[in-house]
Design a protein around this motif. Structure first.
Motif, mmCIF file in Angstrom:
data_model
loop_
_atom_site.group_PDB
_atom_site.id
_atom_site.type_symbol
_atom_site.label_atom_id
_atom_site.label_comp_id
_atom_site.label_asym_id
_atom_site.label_seq_id
_atom_site.Cartn_x
_atom_site.Cartn_y
_atom_site.Cartn_z
ATOM 1 N N PHE A 53 0.820 -1.221 0.000
ATOM 2 C CA PHE A 53 0.000 0.000 0.000
ATOM 3 C C PHE A 53 0.851 1.267 0.000
ATOM 4 O O PHE A 53 0.354 2.354 0.248
ATOM 5 N N GLN A 54 2.167 1.108 -0.265
ATOM 6 C CA GLN A 54 3.037 2.293 -0.317
ATOM 7 C C GLN A 54 2.731 3.091 -1.569
ATOM 8 O O GLN A 54 2.603 2.503 -2.660
ATOM 9 N N PRO A 55 2.629 4.437 -1.466
ATOM 10 C CA PRO A 55 2.291 5.236 -2.648
ATOM 11 C C PRO A 55 3.183 4.958 -3.860
ATOM 12 O O PRO A 55 2.692 4.844 -4.980
ATOM 13 N N GLY A 56 4.496 4.798 -3.641
ATOM 14 C CA GLY A 56 5.414 4.564 -4.772
ATOM 15 C C GLY A 56 5.087 3.261 -5.487
ATOM 16 O O GLY A 56 5.001 3.204 -6.722
ATOM 17 N N VAL A 64 2.913 0.110 -9.937
ATOM 18 C CA VAL A 64 2.287 -1.160 -10.324
ATOM 19 C C VAL A 64 0.789 -1.004 -10.596
ATOM 20 O O VAL A 64 0.245 -1.633 -11.495
ATOM 21 N N TYR A 65 0.105 -0.187 -9.806
ATOM 22 C CA TYR A 65 -1.359 -0.172 -9.892
ATOM 23 C C TYR A 65 -1.956 0.965 -10.698
ATOM 24 O O TYR A 65 -3.060 0.829 -11.224
ATOM 25 N N GLU A 66 -1.247 2.094 -10.821
ATOM 26 C CA GLU A 66 -1.860 3.186 -11.584
ATOM 27 C C GLU A 66 -2.212 2.740 -13.007
ATOM 28 O O GLU A 66 -3.334 2.990 -13.469
ATOM 29 N N PRO A 67 -1.299 2.046 -13.725
ATOM 30 C CA PRO A 67 -1.676 1.608 -15.089
ATOM 31 C C PRO A 67 -2.884 0.669 -15.074
ATOM 32 O O PRO A 67 -3.748 0.756 -15.951
ATOM 33 N N CYS A 119 -5.949 4.645 8.239
ATOM 34 C CA CYS A 119 -6.317 3.801 7.097
ATOM 35 C C CYS A 119 -5.103 3.400 6.255
ATOM 36 O O CYS A 119 -4.421 4.250 5.679
ATOM 37 N N LEU A 120 -4.901 2.115 6.168
ATOM 38 C CA LEU A 120 -3.797 1.596 5.359
ATOM 39 C C LEU A 120 -4.044 1.839 3.873
ATOM 40 O O LEU A 120 -3.118 1.991 3.083
ATOM 41 N N GLY A 121 -5.322 1.863 3.486
ATOM 42 C CA GLY A 121 -5.661 1.975 2.067
ATOM 43 C C GLY A 121 -5.850 3.403 1.578
ATOM 44 O O GLY A 121 -6.240 3.603 0.418
ATOM 45 N N ALA A 122 -5.539 4.405 2.424
ATOM 46 C CA ALA A 122 -5.791 5.794 2.017
ATOM 47 C C ALA A 122 -5.093 6.150 0.693
ATOM 48 O O ALA A 122 -5.726 6.728 -0.206
ATOM 49 N N PRO A 123 -3.806 5.785 0.507
ATOM 50 C CA PRO A 123 -3.174 6.141 -0.777
ATOM 51 C C PRO A 123 -3.843 5.448 -1.963
ATOM 52 O O PRO A 123 -3.909 6.013 -3.052
ATOM 53 N N LEU A 124 -4.357 4.240 -1.745
ATOM 54 C CA LEU A 124 -5.034 3.527 -2.835
ATOM 55 C C LEU A 124 -6.370 4.207 -3.161
ATOM 56 O O LEU A 124 -6.689 4.449 -4.334
ATOM 57 N N ALA A 125 -7.131 4.545 -2.120
ATOM 58 C CA ALA A 125 -8.428 5.200 -2.340
ATOM 59 C C ALA A 125 -8.220 6.527 -3.086
ATOM 60 O O ALA A 125 -8.942 6.840 -4.043
ATOM 61 N N ASP A 126 -7.206 7.300 -2.654
ATOM 62 C CA ASP A 126 -6.954 8.590 -3.309
ATOM 63 C C ASP A 126 -6.520 8.404 -4.756
ATOM 64 O O ASP A 126 -6.897 9.189 -5.636
#
Ligand code: HEM
Length: 403
Positions: free
Chosen positions: A101-104, A109-112, A352-359
């Motif tokens: 869940f690290q922003p980097g 990996v997940y943005e695409p 929240c661990l998932g905050a960077p993912l939600a954003d």
């Protein structure tokens, strides 16, 4: 008489949700209720639920961050996950998931993948009728597709994940012991099925290792003296469902608010920066309303005595509209300057661990949505709210899209 005796629900379960906001209207607009309490004091005791409702910003922060005085244990339908354990086990469980869940890592990996999924959803929804249910077409499927991918579990199970998430996030149909028992049974079934799924996924990896977050949990359990298989199953189940209904409501609250506040053009032109607008949506219409806790010893908040074992709800949605912290808190203002940060994702060890993912999901979704549609309008006079002790936002959101 003790406060427990006063609650008048002999033997019955105590709802987390206050009676005053359990109705459809209360769920749609709980803010006057929070204000009424806040005008008197930062918290109040509710004898009917034997629960303290904390509404002032500083008092809410105290209740959710002082984890030794106020525990998250036994406040959730999933026991034994990172959300419902104390230190040191909480940190071990968080450690098994946090690299993913690290922003980097998410960006690379997940943005695409998120972009590809958003394109697919937009292509499908925008080719047909210009009337769509935003929740069904976008806000529900996107988070489930992404978390299934991140956890590396089959996305064909999407419909089942969706049902489990909704069942686990919902509140009983009424505040009666019968309604509680019926919901509890449904939730226990959903939890059982979820754990079976992860049990099977663990067996598969034990037979043939795959490098992913589930494998990280298998290794974590092996190396730990504190964590057992029940914690691992609870942790994985929590990761699968924690981000679904929450992100759904984040996206839906944003679409609703952007239209209501008439800022779609400014968002499209960049006059209002998208991330500022999304941050303000999270403050103004926080998808998760409460931070649920139980006092671990006799203590106090803002001079009010709280007994060991008593339930304390730090209302994040109330804190985010505290006028001592946010000027004109009931106004949506994407240009707002903050002296203190809003707390829609909580604060402290359970942040929240998932905050960077939600954003990231919200940013990618709106970058594309604002580009692909010229305009939208909410096509109902009556927003139908999600009735839950946790979640704030529309259960469905019919919109008319101009593209
Ligand atoms: C807008 C969307 C979301 C909101 C508003 C939200 C809100 C929250 C809040 C308020 C908490 C703290 C609860 C407390 O202190 O009692 C929390 C914890 C948590 N959230 Fe989220 N969440 C969102 C999305 C996600 C996503 C996408 C995931 C991904 C799996 C996720 C996973 C978690 C986990 C694992 C925890 C527990 C952390 C811990 O106990 O250490 N959330 N979330």
């Amino acid at each position: 008489m003790s406060q427990t005796d006063e609650r008048g629900e002999a033997g019955g379960e105590k709802p987390w949700i206050p009676h005053e906001i359990a109705s459809r209207e209360g769920q749609l607009d709980p803010y006057p209720f929070f204000k009424e309490i806040r005008d008197e004091a930062p918290l109040r005791y509710d004898p009917r639920r034997d629960t303290y409702d904390v509404v002032g910003y500083d008092a809410v922060v105290e209740s959710i961050t002082q984890h030794e005085r106020f525990t998250r244990r036994n406040t959730s339908y999933i026991n034994g996950s990172l959300l419902s354990t104390d230190e040191p086990i909480h940190s071990e469980l968080r450690g098994m998931a946090q690299d993913y869940f690290q922003p980097g890592f998410l960006k690379e990996v997940y943005e695409p993948k998120i972009k590809a999924r958003v394109d697919e959803l937009l292509d499908r929804a925008l080719q047909g009728d210009d009337h769509i249910d935003f929740v069904e077409e976008f806000a529900k499927p996107l988070p489930i597709l992404i978390i299934a991918e991140l956890l590396n579990v089959p996305s064909e199970k999407m419909e089942t994940f969706r049902k489990w998430s909704a069942t686990l996030a919902t509140a009983p149909s009424e505040n009666s012991p019968e309604a509680f028992a019926a919901l509890e049974e449904k939730q226990a079934t959903a939890m059982g099925e979820l754990q079976e799924l992860f049990d099977a996924e663990i067996d598969r990896r034990e037979a043939s290792p795959t490098e992913d977050i589930i494998m990280n949990h298998i290794r974590g359990e092996r190396d730990s003296e504190l964590v057992d298989r029940s914690n691992v199953l609870a942790n994985l189940s929590m990761l699968l469902i924690a981000g679904n209904v929450t992100t759904t409501q984040y996206l839906a609250n944003a679409v609703w608010t952007f239209e209501e506040e008439d800022v779609i053009d400014e968002l499209q032109s960049g006059e209002i920066p998208l991330m500022d607008a999304l941050k303000e949506v999270l403050r103004y219409r926080s998808p998760v309303m409460p931070g649920k806790r139980i006092a671990t010893s006799d203590t106090e908040i803002a001079g009010v005595r709280i007994e060991e074992g008593q339930r304390v709800v730090g209302w994040l949605s109330a804190a985010n509209r505290d006028p001592d912290v946010f000027e004109n808190p009931d106004q949506f203002d994407p240009f707002r300057e903050y002296t203190k940060e809003p707390i829609p994702f909580g604060k402290g060890i359970h942040y929240c661990l998932g905050a960077p993912l939600a954003d990231m999901e919200a940013r990618v979704f709106f970058e594309k949505f604002l580009d692909r549609v010229d305009d939208w309008e909410v096509a109902t006079d009556e927003i139908d709210p999600f009735v839950s002790s946790e979640i704030y936002g529309p259960r469905r959101l019919p919109i008319r899209v101009v593209s």
